[in-house]
Design a protein around this motif. Structure first.
Motif, PDB file in Angstrom:
ATOM      1  N   PHE A 193       8.154  16.597  19.263  1.00 42.69           N
ATOM      2  CA  PHE A 193       8.325  17.760  20.122  1.00 42.69           C
ATOM      3  C   PHE A 193       7.722  18.967  19.447  1.00 42.69           C
ATOM      4  CE2 PHE A 193      10.303  21.593  21.606  1.00 42.69           C
ATOM      5  CZ  PHE A 193      10.147  21.470  22.969  1.00 42.69           C
ATOM      6  N   PRO A 194       6.819  19.662  20.119  1.00 40.04           N
ATOM      7  CA  PRO A 194       6.175  19.239  21.362  1.00 40.04           C
ATOM      8  C   PRO A 194       5.436  17.908  21.167  1.00 40.04           C
ATOM      9  CG  PRO A 194       5.437  21.454  20.707  1.00 40.04           C
ATOM     10  CD  PRO A 194       6.311  20.930  19.633  1.00 40.04           C
ATOM     11  N   GLN A 195       5.120  17.297  22.283  1.00 41.60           N
ATOM     12  CA  GLN A 195       4.582  15.935  22.245  1.00 41.60           C
ATOM     13  C   GLN A 195       3.337  15.828  21.369  1.00 41.60           C
ATOM     14  OE1 GLN A 195       4.114  14.389  26.215  1.00 41.60           O
ATOM     15  NE2 GLN A 195       6.181  13.580  26.147  1.00 41.60           N
ATOM     16  N   ARG A 196       3.372  14.794  20.520  1.00 43.55           N
ATOM     17  CA  ARG A 196       2.265  14.494  19.616  1.00 43.55           C
ATOM     18  C   ARG A 196       1.818  13.043  19.745  1.00 43.55           C
ATOM     19  NH1 ARG A 196       5.721  17.674  16.841  1.00 43.55           N
ATOM     20  NH2 ARG A 196       4.771  19.530  15.974  1.00 43.55           N
ATOM     21  N   GLY A 197       2.450  12.307  20.650  1.00 37.73           N
ATOM     22  CA  GLY A 197       2.105  10.896  20.790  1.00 37.73           C
ATOM     23  C   GLY A 197       2.755  10.028  19.727  1.00 37.73           C
ATOM     24  N   ILE A 198       3.800  10.552  19.088  1.00 43.95           N
ATOM     25  CA  ILE A 198       4.517   9.802  18.061  1.00 43.95           C
ATOM     26  C   ILE A 198       5.826   9.330  18.684  1.00 43.95           C
ATOM     27  CG2 ILE A 198       5.515   9.852  15.751  1.00 43.95           C
ATOM     28  CD1 ILE A 198       3.708  12.347  15.234  1.00 43.95           C
ATOM     29  N   GLY A 199       5.835   8.109  19.159  1.00 47.81           N
ATOM     30  CA  GLY A 199       7.001   7.589  19.866  1.00 47.81           C
ATOM     31  C   GLY A 199       7.981   6.867  18.956  1.00 47.81           C
ATOM     32  N   MET A 200       9.032   6.366  19.561  1.00 50.54           N
ATOM     33  CA  MET A 200      10.089   5.679  18.815  1.00 50.54           C
ATOM     34  C   MET A 200       9.583   4.416  18.118  1.00 50.54           C
ATOM     35  SD  MET A 200      12.710   7.463  18.590  1.00 50.54           S
ATOM     36  CE  MET A 200      13.623   6.243  17.676  1.00 50.54           C
ATOM     37  N   THR A 201       8.634   3.737  18.713  1.00 50.90           N
ATOM     38  CA  THR A 201       8.091   2.536  18.071  1.00 50.90           C
ATOM     39  C   THR A 201       7.439   2.903  16.749  1.00 50.90           C
ATOM     40  OG1 THR A 201       7.757   1.471  20.209  1.00 50.90           O
ATOM     41  CG2 THR A 201       6.497   0.597  18.347  1.00 50.90           C
ATOM     42  N   THR A 202       6.651   3.958  16.754  1.00 48.31           N
ATOM     43  CA  THR A 202       6.000   4.421  15.522  1.00 48.31           C
ATOM     44  C   THR A 202       7.040   4.847  14.501  1.00 48.31           C
ATOM     45  OG1 THR A 202       4.040   5.144  16.730  1.00 48.31           O
ATOM     46  CG2 THR A 202       4.424   6.151  14.573  1.00 48.31           C
ATOM     47  N   ILE A 203       8.023   5.597  14.938  1.00 48.16           N
ATOM     48  CA  ILE A 203       9.062   6.077  14.022  1.00 48.16           C
ATOM     49  C   ILE A 203       9.829   4.902  13.426  1.00 48.16           C
ATOM     50  CG2 ILE A 203      11.214   7.397  13.882  1.00 48.16           C
ATOM     51  CD1 ILE A 203       9.918   9.301  16.023  1.00 48.16           C
ATOM     52  N   LYS A 204      10.153   3.906  14.240  1.00 50.86           N
ATOM     53  CA  LYS A 204      10.856   2.721  13.729  1.00 50.86           C
ATOM     54  C   LYS A 204      10.011   1.982  12.696  1.00 50.86           C
ATOM     55  CE  LYS A 204      13.823   1.985  17.721  1.00 50.86           C
ATOM     56  NZ  LYS A 204      14.093   1.169  18.902  1.00 50.86           N
ATOM     57  N   ARG A 205       8.727   1.870  12.943  1.00 55.46           N
ATOM     58  CA  ARG A 205       7.836   1.211  11.969  1.00 55.46           C
ATOM     59  C   ARG A 205       7.780   2.009  10.668  1.00 55.46           C
ATOM     60  NH1 ARG A 205       3.409  -0.392  16.498  1.00 55.46           N
ATOM     61  NH2 ARG A 205       4.466  -2.280  17.163  1.00 55.46           N
ATOM     62  N   MET A 206       7.760   3.315  10.779  1.00 55.66           N
ATOM     63  CA  MET A 206       7.736   4.157   9.583  1.00 55.66           C
ATOM     64  C   MET A 206       9.052   4.056   8.813  1.00 55.66           C
ATOM     65  SD  MET A 206       5.651   7.434  11.118  1.00 55.66           S
ATOM     66  CE  MET A 206       6.203   8.499   9.823  1.00 55.66           C
TER      67      MET A 206
ATOM     68  N   ILE B 211       1.660  -0.765   8.877  1.00 58.03           N
ATOM     69  CA  ILE B 211       0.975  -1.726   9.740  1.00 58.03           C
ATOM     70  C   ILE B 211       1.300  -1.447  11.205  1.00 58.03           C
ATOM     71  CG2 ILE B 211       0.811  -4.196  10.322  1.00 58.03           C
ATOM     72  CD1 ILE B 211       1.519  -4.753   7.376  1.00 58.03           C
ATOM     73  N   ASP B 212       0.344  -1.697  12.059  1.00 54.53           N
ATOM     74  CA  ASP B 212       0.503  -1.624  13.514  1.00 54.53           C
ATOM     75  C   ASP B 212       0.736  -0.218  14.066  1.00 54.53           C
ATOM     76  OD1 ASP B 212       0.126  -4.371  13.819  1.00 54.53           O
ATOM     77  OD2 ASP B 212       2.254  -4.804  13.613  1.00 54.53           O
ATOM     78  N   ILE B 213       0.170   0.773  13.408  1.00 57.52           N
ATOM     79  CA  ILE B 213       0.170   2.121  13.977  1.00 57.52           C
ATOM     80  C   ILE B 213      -1.281   2.504  14.212  1.00 57.52           C
ATOM     81  CG2 ILE B 213       0.697   4.561  13.611  1.00 57.52           C
ATOM     82  CD1 ILE B 213       3.126   3.764  12.029  1.00 57.52           C
ATOM     83  N   LYS B 214      -1.594   2.826  15.439  1.00 60.46           N
ATOM     84  CA  LYS B 214      -2.968   3.142  15.815  1.00 60.46           C
ATOM     85  C   LYS B 214      -3.485   4.344  15.027  1.00 60.46           C
ATOM     86  CE  LYS B 214      -2.393   1.393  20.467  1.00 60.46           C
ATOM     87  NZ  LYS B 214      -2.233   1.708  21.876  1.00 60.46           N
ATOM     88  N   GLU B 215      -4.785   4.340  14.788  1.00 61.24           N
ATOM     89  CA  GLU B 215      -5.415   5.400  13.997  1.00 61.24           C
ATOM     90  C   GLU B 215      -5.152   6.791  14.590  1.00 61.24           C
ATOM     91  OE1 GLU B 215      -9.860   6.591  12.484  1.00 61.24           O
ATOM     92  OE2 GLU B 215      -9.411   4.479  12.813  1.00 61.24           O
ATOM     93  N   ARG B 216      -5.198   6.913  15.897  1.00 64.93           N
ATOM     94  CA  ARG B 216      -4.954   8.195  16.559  1.00 64.93           C
ATOM     95  C   ARG B 216      -3.547   8.699  16.254  1.00 64.93           C
ATOM     96  NH1 ARG B 216      -2.147   9.213  20.977  1.00 64.93           N
ATOM     97  NH2 ARG B 216      -2.085   7.055  21.619  1.00 64.93           N
ATOM     98  N   ILE B 217      -2.584   7.785  16.285  1.00 65.05           N
ATOM     99  CA  ILE B 217      -1.197   8.161  16.007  1.00 65.05           C
ATOM    100  C   ILE B 217      -1.020   8.468  14.521  1.00 65.05           C
ATOM    101  CG2 ILE B 217       1.207   7.379  16.105  1.00 65.05           C
ATOM    102  CD1 ILE B 217       0.375   5.753  18.612  1.00 65.05           C
ATOM    103  N   GLN B 218      -1.699   7.712  13.663  1.00 64.41           N
ATOM    104  CA  GLN B 218      -1.660   8.002  12.228  1.00 64.41           C
ATOM    105  C   GLN B 218      -2.135   9.430  11.969  1.00 64.41           C
ATOM    106  OE1 GLN B 218      -4.135   4.958  10.527  1.00 64.41           O
ATOM    107  NE2 GLN B 218      -2.467   3.464  10.433  1.00 64.41           N
TER     108      GLN B 218
END
Length: 126
Positions: A3-16, A38-45
């Motif tokens: 927040f504000p939106q950055r494209g970092i969702g719960m799936t990414t946060i759980k992986r982190m 692993i498994d986090i897209k480059e854009r989200i990284q």
């Protein structure tokens, strides 16, 4: 983190968080190593990296600015007020009022305790 939106969702946060637990480090430290997760897209990284840069900036400012100045600066930089003004809904007006009240309360608190600085701590995931 999103927040504000950055494209970092719960799936990414759980992986982190999983990465942080495996390496016994904080989520904050994981953000510096997001390219190893692993498994986090480059854009989200990249979005995580930019968020980490923002956190680093405000962490470094915490001893130079009052809590009030720090809070107002962050709200301005994130353009939260502008975002809600542009929404122009009843809910956004209420949120603007809440933000204004929060910032006012932080200013009052800061005036009562002029030596008080923000304490930022990060916990390790186990």
């Amino acid at each position: 983190m999103n927040f504000p939106q950055r494209g970092i969702g719960m799936t990414t946060i759980k992986r982190m968080i999983g990465f942080a637990r495996r390496h016994n480090i904080t989520l904050f430290e994981t953000m510096s190593r997001v390219f190893e997760v692993i498994d986090i897209k480059e854009r989200i990284q990249k979005n995580v990296k930019n968020f980490k840069i923002l956190l680093d900036k405000y962490t470094s400012l915490r001893n130079r600015l009052s809590i009030s100045e720090l809070s107002r600066s962050l709200v301005d930089e994130l353009q939260i007020i502008q975002m809600y003004k542009e929404e122009s809904t009843l809910e956004s007006v209420e949120r603007l009022e809440n933000i204004d009240a929060l910032l006012g309360s932080i200013t009052e608190y800061s005036k009562e305790r002029p030596r008080l600085r923000s304490r930022i701590t990060f916990r390790k995931y186990r």
